[in-house]
Design a protein around this motif. Sequence first.
Motif: not given
Length: 375
Positions: A306-331
Amino acid sequence: MINYEGFEPGFYENRAAIYSKLRDDEPVSFDEERGTFTLSRYEDVAAALSDWETYSCVGPWTNANSQLGALDPPEHTALLGKAKEALSDERMLSMEDDLRADARAVLEVLVAQGECELIVDYIFHCVGRLEGRLFGLTDDQVSECFECVDILGHAPEQAPAVQERLAAVFLPIMAARKQSPGDDLISALVTEGSDGSEALSDPLIFGFLNTLNAPLGGLAPAGVANSVALIGAHPDQQADLAANPSLIPQAYEEVLRLDGPVFAPVQIRVLTRDVTLHGVTMPAGGLVHLLFGAANRDERAIENPEQFDVHRAPFQQLSFGHGIHECLGRLLARLIARVLLEELLAAAPEYSVTEAGPPFEAAAIRNEWLKVSFA
Ligand code: HEM
């Protein structure tokens, strides 16, 4: 509390508690009224996104003109090839310099004013100009396209009328670009592929343009707005980012993890076989919702979620999805956010949000408006 049509009132303020209760008490939650299942734990949502053979995108909504999100391979793979060509990394990255120039020019005026409503005056202004260049549209045409996205967010029942308005913009342009192609994205779609493959049909191209216009007029601006709000609410981290802009990309990932904008509250899949998870059997043919927002805050996958931390270690958040339908506009979404945040923090490192409008929760979650002071 959560259904496919939209968020219930009060969801935005209470989302942390709602998500946590679902993950702890009902990791496979069943909605008796609608007969649908919802997965909310990170591991389960990520596994479902990776397994398109079990969690299919093909449902009653799929037809001959379906877009990527309603297709499985091999149809998905064929359309994805064309879509990737139009949305090439090269084309997306070429947007940066003009976007930055627009951001600087508009911020010069806004900062001199001392305050502004940032979502319309800055974010939509710059993203609109970008869409204009990407598609080869006039400012008026972009305004019409963005207004359509806004109407759909507030009044989804107006979808048929909105489709007509979008067709009135896009169909004549598609016809004109067939006659005389330029170097914009619509020209790339209406002409044959670089490998000699045929151009897509008009309904597929029109549908694809809608699929791009919707996130450009909704999700991408919402992602920046949520960043401005969350960063502004954490002055120490805001100062870190202003002093060290190379942290901005990871700060954006952290915003997407905690407050990623979404169109539907959940992504939907259809089971191709029976699946038993946490003691619950979901039958073949059942509809399953994947709750990204809950998964991204799962304490089983990430510490102090629940903590907002911009210094966090890399974490694969899922807001762009994942797998074959992963967001095509993410770049492009990441590029837009990085440039707009870099320029905002350079021009006004100590900006403060003085008033945040109510949540716009029917569609791309964000505040309706953000009043910002530069004093
Ligand atoms: C912060 C901004 C954005 C977010 C959070 C976002 C989120 C998503 C998600 C979650 C999916 C996968 C849905 C699923 O698995 O069912 C998706 C797919 C997609 N997105 Fe985005 N999106 C964003 C911006 C954009 C932009 C700017 C574009 C294009 C200009 C775009 C184009 C697409 C397309 C074409 C797909 C379909 C991919 C497929 O099904 O193969 N998105 N997006």
